[in-house]
Design a protein around this motif. Structure first.
Motif, PDB file in Angstrom:
ATOM      1  N   PHE A  82     -47.323  40.391 -16.986  1.00 20.25           N
ATOM      2  CA  PHE A  82     -46.623  40.700 -15.737  1.00 20.25           C
ATOM      3  C   PHE A  82     -45.120  40.845 -15.977  1.00 20.25           C
ATOM      4  O   PHE A  82     -44.492  41.807 -15.511  1.00 20.25           O
ATOM      5  CB  PHE A  82     -46.904  39.601 -14.712  1.00 20.25           C
ATOM      6  N   PHE A  83     -44.534  39.910 -16.719  1.00 20.44           N
ATOM      7  CA  PHE A  83     -43.094  39.993 -16.968  1.00 20.44           C
ATOM      8  C   PHE A  83     -42.748  41.152 -17.904  1.00 20.44           C
ATOM      9  O   PHE A  83     -41.658  41.717 -17.821  1.00 20.44           O
ATOM     10  CB  PHE A  83     -42.574  38.663 -17.516  1.00 20.44           C
ATOM     11  N   ASP A  84     -43.675  41.521 -18.790  1.00 19.54           N
ATOM     12  CA  ASP A  84     -43.467  42.728 -19.599  1.00 19.54           C
ATOM     13  C   ASP A  84     -43.326  43.949 -18.689  1.00 19.54           C
ATOM     14  O   ASP A  84     -42.420  44.777 -18.862  1.00 19.54           O
ATOM     15  CB  ASP A  84     -44.646  42.939 -20.562  1.00 19.54           C
ATOM     16  N   ALA A  85     -44.246  44.061 -17.713  1.00 17.29           N
ATOM     17  CA  ALA A  85     -44.217  45.204 -16.799  1.00 17.29           C
ATOM     18  C   ALA A  85     -42.991  45.152 -15.887  1.00 17.29           C
ATOM     19  O   ALA A  85     -42.374  46.186 -15.594  1.00 17.29           O
ATOM     20  CB  ALA A  85     -45.502  45.227 -15.963  1.00 17.29           C
ATOM     21  N   LEU A  86     -42.630  43.957 -15.443  1.00 17.11           N
ATOM     22  CA  LEU A  86     -41.470  43.823 -14.559  1.00 17.11           C
ATOM     23  C   LEU A  86     -40.179  44.153 -15.307  1.00 17.11           C
ATOM     24  O   LEU A  86     -39.253  44.753 -14.733  1.00 17.11           O
ATOM     25  CB  LEU A  86     -41.415  42.404 -13.993  1.00 17.11           C
ATOM     26  N   ALA A  87     -40.109  43.785 -16.589  1.00 22.79           N
ATOM     27  CA  ALA A  87     -38.911  44.076 -17.387  1.00 22.79           C
ATOM     28  C   ALA A  87     -38.674  45.581 -17.489  1.00 22.79           C
ATOM     29  O   ALA A  87     -37.522  46.034 -17.520  1.00 22.79           O
ATOM     30  CB  ALA A  87     -39.049  43.458 -18.780  1.00 22.79           C
ATOM     31  N   VAL A  88     -39.751  46.354 -17.533  1.00 24.69           N
ATOM     32  CA  VAL A  88     -39.608  47.814 -17.585  1.00 24.69           C
ATOM     33  C   VAL A  88     -38.928  48.312 -16.315  1.00 24.69           C
ATOM     34  O   VAL A  88     -38.010  49.147 -16.358  1.00 24.69           O
ATOM     35  CB  VAL A  88     -40.990  48.481 -17.769  1.00 24.69           C
ATOM     36  N   GLN A  89     -39.359  47.791 -15.157  1.00 27.34           N
ATOM     37  CA  GLN A  89     -38.737  48.196 -13.894  1.00 27.34           C
ATOM     38  C   GLN A  89     -37.276  47.774 -13.820  1.00 27.34           C
ATOM     39  O   GLN A  89     -36.435  48.485 -13.260  1.00 27.34           O
ATOM     40  CB  GLN A  89     -39.493  47.577 -12.714  1.00 27.34           C
ATOM     41  N   LEU A  90     -36.981  46.597 -14.384  1.00 22.21           N
ATOM     42  CA  LEU A  90     -35.608  46.082 -14.341  1.00 22.21           C
ATOM     43  C   LEU A  90     -34.752  46.632 -15.473  1.00 22.21           C
ATOM     44  O   LEU A  90     -33.581  46.267 -15.590  1.00 22.21           O
ATOM     45  CB  LEU A  90     -35.629  44.548 -14.405  1.00 22.21           C
ATOM     46  N   GLN A  91     -35.361  47.486 -16.312  1.00 21.36           N
ATOM     47  CA  GLN A  91     -34.667  48.118 -17.438  1.00 21.36           C
ATOM     48  C   GLN A  91     -34.095  47.080 -18.403  1.00 21.36           C
ATOM     49  O   GLN A  91     -32.954  47.185 -18.861  1.00 21.36           O
ATOM     50  CB  GLN A  91     -33.564  49.053 -16.928  1.00 21.36           C
ATOM     51  N   LEU A  92     -34.921  46.089 -18.705  1.00 18.48           N
ATOM     52  CA  LEU A  92     -34.549  45.058 -19.670  1.00 18.48           C
ATOM     53  C   LEU A  92     -35.344  45.288 -20.948  1.00 18.48           C
ATOM     54  O   LEU A  92     -36.571  45.386 -20.915  1.00 18.48           O
ATOM     55  CB  LEU A  92     -34.857  43.662 -19.114  1.00 18.48           C
ATOM     56  N   THR A  93     -34.667  45.390 -22.068  1.00 18.97           N
ATOM     57  CA  THR A  93     -35.341  45.594 -23.355  1.00 18.97           C
ATOM     58  C   THR A  93     -34.767  44.640 -24.389  1.00 18.97           C
ATOM     59  O   THR A  93     -33.594  44.246 -24.320  1.00 18.97           O
ATOM     60  CB  THR A  93     -35.156  47.042 -23.852  1.00 18.97           C
ATOM     61  N   GLY A  94     -35.618  44.273 -25.355  1.00 19.74           N
ATOM     62  CA  GLY A  94     -35.171  43.426 -26.452  1.00 19.74           C
ATOM     63  C   GLY A  94     -34.694  42.058 -26.017  1.00 19.74           C
ATOM     64  O   GLY A  94     -33.791  41.482 -26.630  1.00 19.74           O
TER      65      GLY A  94
END
Length: 576
Positions: A203-215
């Motif tokens: 879930f947090f992997d998918a949410l990070a994509v929406q929040l544009q968080l990488t690495g």
């Protein structure tokens, strides 16, 4: 000359032999002491590892480990004692404490003796080694060894209230108000959400994509904020393709208009798993959470402390009109709804207020003797303090994962119930202000007409406090955890229907100012049974309404539902 040389060697050998023998004796004993010290260090390491795995019985674990491996005469030195070792007497000290692996701490600062919750054990050993030849040549040596072992048992658990029955209309109205959209899900949709789990890391992997968080790590994602729409979208992204729960989450995400961003660490605490980088999975246990629980908790957080008002009209059986006001406070100390933590971790629900004002349908309004019952009202106020669940123990008695047991001390929230008028009835701001307690007074419960007297007011009030909320220990075994078992801690002084309890305590009076000739006692004797009967007729649907609304918010009067999603006893390892 040759004979003389032989004599010289004989003399030299005779003179050097004692020194050579002494050196040989010294070398043999030193070698023996070195080997014995190595053996002692190995045993201390093993004893520390064993003790860390039995953190509640560390001394017995150390003594048993050393004794089973041939260590003689073991004496445990308690805090404040000084015991000298002797031949055949081994002195050990055992100290529980807390170990932190933080690299910013010096090695000597990472173990703190006595600090709770304990997750590490420090073992020291002193003994006199055996000497065979050089006891008269060297001072009596003392072998000293020490070791620190740590273990990190963890559990993932939540507190709230399960929905035992689903009323789609009420849930749609409630979520619509909380999320600012037109939510229209079926009972089947809600049942699918209740049954569904979501893997938190995915879930947090998918949410990070929406929040544009990488690495970044999961902790860094939790330090950010997201809207409920983004949360619902991420949950839908990781739900099984074609599932009813996925479609329901997509519907909620598309119809949510709230732009409020909530701190994700108020929703979930991943504990040490937060150090993992995006895309990594935990090797300890699966981290699945209730889809419905996460959704409703996020919706409540997004609403903040604003009042939510529902006009349910005549949809509740026995009631001709119903309005419901709800205020949700911040959980105590910003406690998350779900956490992954060690012994001592705590989760709490939010403080909640409900105000229900309803008009009760009247069957036969003619009470005889010229008395007519015109109206019966139900002004119900409920305030529930936060419920709490605290992780008190994680153990694997046999050392095998299937012997896992997790103990949770659950405490239902203190509740106050009033059938009365509140000083906050006319002020939504005051109603939603949890820092100011409400005060209550008599309310108009009924209206009566007597012959030519057009209107008499029947006033009254009742109060009930649910305060018997001592913690209840709930124990979950490995099978119950795997089966998603939910256990409930209940108060002991709520033994009947919520509304019935209040109605039974209702005190009524008739406002007959200016009507001195009126026999109030006789009139009340006629009116009160009819009013009580009318109220008792609607206690069941009112209770169902209140329970559904509170349960949707993760709250229950007099109860706390706890679920353990996963746990591990961890592996005991040497750290120093």
């Amino acid at each position: 000359m040759l004979g003389d040389l032989k004599a010289n060697f004989t003399v030299m050998t005779a003179l050097c032999a004692p020194f050579a023998l002494a050196l040989a004796a010294f070398a043999i004993d030193e070698g023996s002491i070195y080997v014995e010290r190595r053996e002692a260090q190995s045993l201390v390491d093993l004893a520390a590892i064993t003790a860390a795995s039995n953190i509640n019985n560390i001394e017995a674990a150390v003594v048993a480990t050393l004794g089973d491996n041939g260590m003689p005469g073991i004496v445990v030195q308690k805090a404040g004692q000084t015991i000298a070792p002797a031949l055949g007497k081994t002195v050990v000290s055992v100290t529980a404490g807390r170990y932190s692996p933080e690299s910013s701490l010096g090695v000597d600062k990472r173990f703190e003796a006595g600090k709770t919750p304990h997750n590490a054990v420090h073992v020291t050993l002193k003994k006199i080694p055996a000497r065979y030849f050089a006891s008269s040549l060297i001072p009596t040596p003392v072998i000293g060894t020490q070791a620190v072992a740590s273990v990190a048992p963890q559990a993932m658990f939540s507190v709230g209230s399960r929905l035992l029955s689903v009323n789609g209309g009420i849930l749609n109205a409630l979520l619509g108000k909380l999320l600012g959209g037109n939510i229209s899900l079926s009972v089947m949709d809600y049942n699918a959400l209740i049954a569904a789990d979501v893997n938190l890391l995915s879930f947090f992997d998918a949410l990070a994509v929406q929040l544009q968080l990488t690495g970044v790590s999961y902790s860094e994602v939790l330090a950010s904020k997201a809207t409920v729409g983004q949360i619902a979208t991420a949950m839908a992204d990781v739900s099984p393709v074609g599932s009813t729960s996925k479609l329901a989450l997509q519907t909620i995400a598309s119809r949510t208009t709230s732009t409020v961003k909530i701190p994700l660490n108020h929703l979930v605490d991943l504990g040490s798993m937060g150090q993992l980088g995006l895309g990594q999975q935990s090797a300890g246990f699966s981290v699945d959470a209730s889809a419905m629980g996460m959704l409703t908790t996020a919706a409540a957080l997004a609403n903040g402390s604003k009042q939510v008002e529902l006009n349910l009209g005549a949809t509740i059986p026995g009631l001709t009109s119903t309005t419901l006001a709800i205020a949700i406070g911040e959980p105590a100390q910003f406690s998350p709804w779900l956490t992954i933590g060690e012994k001592g971790a705590v989760v709490r629900t939010a403080q909640t207020r409900i105000k229900l004002v309803a008009s009760v349908g009247i069957g036969n309004s003619n009470l005889g003797g010229g008395t007519t019952l015109l109206a019966v009202n139900l002004p119900l106020h409920i305030e529930v303090a936060y419920a709490e669940a605290k992780l008190t123990d994680i153990s694997c008695p046999t050392g095998r994962p299937d012997s896992l047991e997790v103990s949770i001390a659950a405490r239902p929230g203190v509740a106050s119930l009033h059938l009365a008028a509140s000083d906050a009835d006319s002020s939504p701001i005051a109603f939603a202000d949890f820092s100011n307690p409400q005060s209550f007074s008599n309310a108009q419960i009924a209206a009566v007409r007597l012959l030519l007297i057009p209107l008499l007011s029947v006033n009254g009030s009742a109060a009930l406090d649910i305060t018997n909320n001592d913690p209840t220990t709930l124990t979950f075994n490995s099978t119950e955890i795997a089966n998603k078992t939910i256990k409930t801690a209940s108060t002991k002084n709520l033994t009947q229907s919520l509304t019935t309890s209040l109605v039974d305590e209702l005190s009524l009076s008739i406002n007959a100012l200016g009507l001195g000739l009126l026999n109030v006692t006789a009139l009340l004797g006629t009116v009160k049974p009819a009013v009580i009967a009318a109220l008792n007729a609607v206690t069941a649907p009112v209770d169902e309404l209140v329970y559904n609304v509170l349960a949707a918010l993760g709250v229950h009067v007099g109860e706390a539902d706890v679920r353990v999603m996963g746990a591990t006893c961890g592996r005991s390892v040497l750290v120093q």
